[in-house]
Design a protein around this motif. Sequence first.
Motif, PDB file in Angstrom:
ATOM      1  N   LYS A 157      13.159  39.024  36.202  1.00  0.00           N
ATOM      2  CA  LYS A 157      11.777  39.353  35.789  1.00  0.00           C
ATOM      3  C   LYS A 157      11.756  40.530  34.812  1.00  0.00           C
ATOM      4  O   LYS A 157      11.112  40.465  33.767  1.00  0.00           O
ATOM      5  N   GLU A 158      12.502  41.584  35.155  1.00  0.00           N
ATOM      6  CA  GLU A 158      12.526  42.781  34.297  1.00  0.00           C
ATOM      7  C   GLU A 158      13.093  42.439  32.916  1.00  0.00           C
ATOM      8  O   GLU A 158      12.679  42.995  31.911  1.00  0.00           O
ATOM      9  N   HIS A 159      14.078  41.534  32.901  1.00  0.00           N
ATOM     10  CA  HIS A 159      14.657  41.158  31.610  1.00  0.00           C
ATOM     11  C   HIS A 159      13.654  40.358  30.785  1.00  0.00           C
ATOM     12  O   HIS A 159      13.550  40.552  29.565  1.00  0.00           O
ATOM     13  N   ASP A 199      13.715  38.804  41.146  1.00  0.00           N
ATOM     14  CA  ASP A 199      13.502  40.229  41.362  1.00  0.00           C
ATOM     15  C   ASP A 199      14.800  40.888  41.834  1.00  0.00           C
ATOM     16  O   ASP A 199      15.007  41.047  43.028  1.00  0.00           O
ATOM     17  N   GLY A 200      15.694  41.189  40.912  1.00  0.00           N
ATOM     18  CA  GLY A 200      16.956  41.836  41.277  1.00  0.00           C
ATOM     19  C   GLY A 200      17.867  40.896  42.051  1.00  0.00           C
ATOM     20  O   GLY A 200      17.898  39.682  41.801  1.00  0.00           O
ATOM     21  N   PHE A 201      18.580  41.453  43.023  1.00  0.00           N
ATOM     22  CA  PHE A 201      19.528  40.665  43.807  1.00  0.00           C
ATOM     23  C   PHE A 201      18.795  39.587  44.618  1.00  0.00           C
ATOM     24  O   PHE A 201      17.735  39.820  45.161  1.00  0.00           O
ATOM     25  N   CYS A 202      19.343  38.408  44.686  1.00  0.00           N
ATOM     26  CA  CYS A 202      18.721  37.362  45.510  1.00  0.00           C
ATOM     27  C   CYS A 202      19.773  36.345  45.920  1.00  0.00           C
ATOM     28  O   CYS A 202      20.801  36.200  45.255  1.00  0.00           O
ATOM     29  N   GLU A 203      19.542  35.658  47.022  1.00  0.00           N
ATOM     30  CA  GLU A 203      20.449  34.613  47.508  1.00  0.00           C
ATOM     31  C   GLU A 203      19.880  33.257  47.112  1.00  0.00           C
ATOM     32  O   GLU A 203      19.414  32.518  47.962  1.00  0.00           O
TER      33      GLU A 203
END
Length: 279
Positions: free
Chosen positions: A137-139, A172-176
Amino acid sequence: MKIGKYDCSSIEMGKFVLDGGAMFGVVPKVLWEREIPADYKNRIPMSARCLLIQGDNKKILVDTGMGNKFSDKEKKIYGLKEVFDIESKLSELNLSCKDITDVILTHLHFDHAGGATKIENGKIIPTFQNAQYHVQKEHFHSALNPTKRDKASFIKDNFEPLMNHGVLKTLDGFCELFEDIEFIITKGHTNFQQHPLIKGENNSLFFCGDIFPTASHLPVSWHMGYDNNPLTILDEKENLLKRALNEKWIMFFEHDPKIPAVTLKEGKKGIEIDQVIEI
Ligand SMILES: [Zn+2]
């Protein structure tokens, strides 16, 4: 190559050239040209090498190369030597674009996300019609509001149509997202680049993207002039190399003109290549 529950295959999507000086930042030419010799315009050859991950009822493509939307003039500007047709590349593996279930975009620079969309009947549409696309998302926000430094690398036709067609999932960052695939986030090259790490019991494969674009970029200080945050990338590379050595990662290079992947060892001058791996 089998990594845990997944079959991993390298797919060459194209060949291009970039200024050698820009690719090696502050490293003197006398040093880098021993690694990758430059042409008469000081450009070095590069690959756009993507990774196909199959298993667990998924067919996941990591990055998409340059794509086929460039005009002849743009092909010259961007140094595109060859762009391979993604459909025929997949057909070599008895697959078609329709079979791809997921596309992981490390980041949205055009040499990674160009193949995400294509032109059909004058309209720009997602290349993989049944796939969900994944980007941080941030990217995505950074791509819509780029820094002056990497503005030229973001081409909206590569990612806005994905949003408009409702196939772009922002993470949103790290995710599985997928079992045994970890997403590692780096911020030195561009804001929130994501690198899949495919984990197996005996070996793991790390998709280097633009943090180690070629095998010659393994030394910590050998990084690109294009990187947005040079000091951040130095720390990130150091930490990743330590982890790679400890966990016996295979490092997969998206842009190396010759070497698709390597394993690492502790050498006299630090961490260096142990073996070249064909994938
Ligand atoms: Zn990039």
